[in-house]
Scaffold this motif. Structure first.
Motif, PDB file in Angstrom:
ATOM      1  N   PHE A  72       2.363   2.924  -3.360  1.00  0.00           N
ATOM      2  CA  PHE A  72       1.353   3.595  -4.151  1.00  0.00           C
ATOM      3  C   PHE A  72       1.192   4.892  -3.623  1.00  0.00           C
ATOM      4  CE2 PHE A  72       0.350  -0.872  -5.305  1.00  0.00           C
ATOM      5  CZ  PHE A  72       0.310  -0.892  -6.455  1.00  0.00           C
ATOM      6  N   PHE A  73       1.239   5.111  -2.518  1.00  0.00           N
ATOM      7  CA  PHE A  73       1.104   6.486  -1.826  1.00  0.00           C
ATOM      8  C   PHE A  73       2.286   7.268  -0.905  1.00  0.00           C
ATOM      9  CE2 PHE A  73      -2.722   3.992  -1.690  1.00  0.00           C
ATOM     10  CZ  PHE A  73      -3.553   4.495  -2.746  1.00  0.00           C
ATOM     11  N   GLU A  74       3.011   6.253  -0.511  1.00  0.00           N
ATOM     12  CA  GLU A  74       4.255   6.525   0.277  1.00  0.00           C
ATOM     13  C   GLU A  74       5.531   5.956  -0.107  1.00  0.00           C
ATOM     14  OE1 GLU A  74       3.160   7.896   4.721  1.00  0.00           O
ATOM     15  OE2 GLU A  74       2.099   6.376   4.125  1.00  0.00           O
ATOM     16  N   TRP A 122       5.836   3.758 -14.009  1.00  0.00           N
ATOM     17  CA  TRP A 122       5.653   3.748 -12.561  1.00  0.00           C
ATOM     18  C   TRP A 122       6.966   2.850 -11.984  1.00  0.00           C
ATOM     19  CZ3 TRP A 122       0.001   2.844 -10.626  1.00  0.00           C
ATOM     20  CH2 TRP A 122      -0.084   3.125  -9.329  1.00  0.00           C
ATOM     21  N   GLY A 174       0.747  -1.222  -0.008  1.00  0.00           N
ATOM     22  CA  GLY A 174       0.115   0.032   0.006  1.00  0.00           C
ATOM     23  C   GLY A 174       0.918   1.297   0.041  1.00  0.00           C
ATOM     24  N   LYS A 175       1.881   1.377   0.819  1.00  0.00           N
ATOM     25  CA  LYS A 175       2.849   2.373   0.942  1.00  0.00           C
ATOM     26  C   LYS A 175       3.573   2.650  -0.534  1.00  0.00           C
ATOM     27  CE  LYS A 175       3.841   2.588   5.795  1.00  0.00           C
ATOM     28  NZ  LYS A 175       4.904   2.315   6.825  1.00  0.00           N
TER      29      LYS A 175
END
Length: 232
Positions: A14-16, A189, A11-12
């Motif tokens: 993608f966001f952090e 990405w 999850g991180k």
């Protein structure tokens, strides 16, 4: 506990991404993302070959080679059976993906050594897997293509994130179609994540990390473009 931590890191990414790589520097065990990438790939390709209209697929594949002689087309048609293509694709993915990760891990280790970092090969292998996590975004889109394609979706058409699907829309027999099908949003990405992670792990300058990140892509795609332009 380990799997929940790995899910949190996914999850991180993608966001952090910076925070994700800071935690991965201490523990880069890549087994969950590696399993997710490989299992999803194998399952999707198995589903694809199990449901595809194989006669249509052969005709589509041969349409990319309009200059092929009739006897050559007949020979290729006899060779390309559904079972043979399925087994070749699945075995290729099963063996090929770990090999690619291993080679990238080796490159990252050597590049980091040149930059004065002493991180082990095992961690860089894990790094190569983790930066490939964006490819998981393509899995549900591939599933959507298979489910709604009525058996008539090409292999290259499965990747809805490719530049060919999104922008170029080149036909299968176009010289640049292969390159455009290979380049996708997840390619860029992954490059971005590689740059962020490389900088976090090595602590080197933006320019050095950007060069180390871009070099494999420049070589691979540079050779591909040169071949298309000068060796048709």
């Amino acid at each position: 506990m380990m799997s929940s931590n790995a899910i949190s890191v996914i999850g991180k990414l993608f966001f952090e991404p910076k925070a994700a790589f800071e935690s991965l520097k201490e523990n880069s065990k890549p087994w969950l993302p590696l399993a997710l990438i490989m299992v999803s790939t194998l399952a999707l390709f198995y589903w694809y070959y199990a449901t595809v209209d194989f006669s249509w697929l052969i005709d589509h594949t041969l349409s990319a080679k309009p200059d092929m002689k009739a006897e050559e087309r007949e020979m290729v048609t006899k060779m390309l059976t559904k079972d043979r293509m399925m087994i070749t694709t699945l075995v290729g993915a099963l063996i090929g993906m770990p090999v690619v990760f291993a080679l990238y891990g080796l490159y990252f280790m050597l590049a980091s050594k040149v930059m004065g970092s002493a991180i082990s090969y095992g961690k860089w292998f894990g790094f190569a897997v983790w930066v490939s996590v964006p490819t998981l975004i393509g899995a549900p889109l591939m599933a959507l293509q298979i489910a709604t394609g009525h058996g008539q979706v090409s292999l290259e058409g499965l990747n809805m994130l490719s530049l060919n699907f999104l922008i170029a829309n080149l036909p299968a027999d176009h010289a640049w179609a292969g390159l455009m099908n290979n380049l996708s949003l997840t390619t860029f990405w992954t490059m971005f994540l590689t740059f962020v992670g490389f900088r976090v792990w090595t602590g080197r300058s933006v320019a050095s990390c950007a060069l180390a990140t871009a070099l494999p892509y420049v070589v691979i795609y540079g050779v591909w473009v040169a071949k298309l332009m000068f060796f048709k």
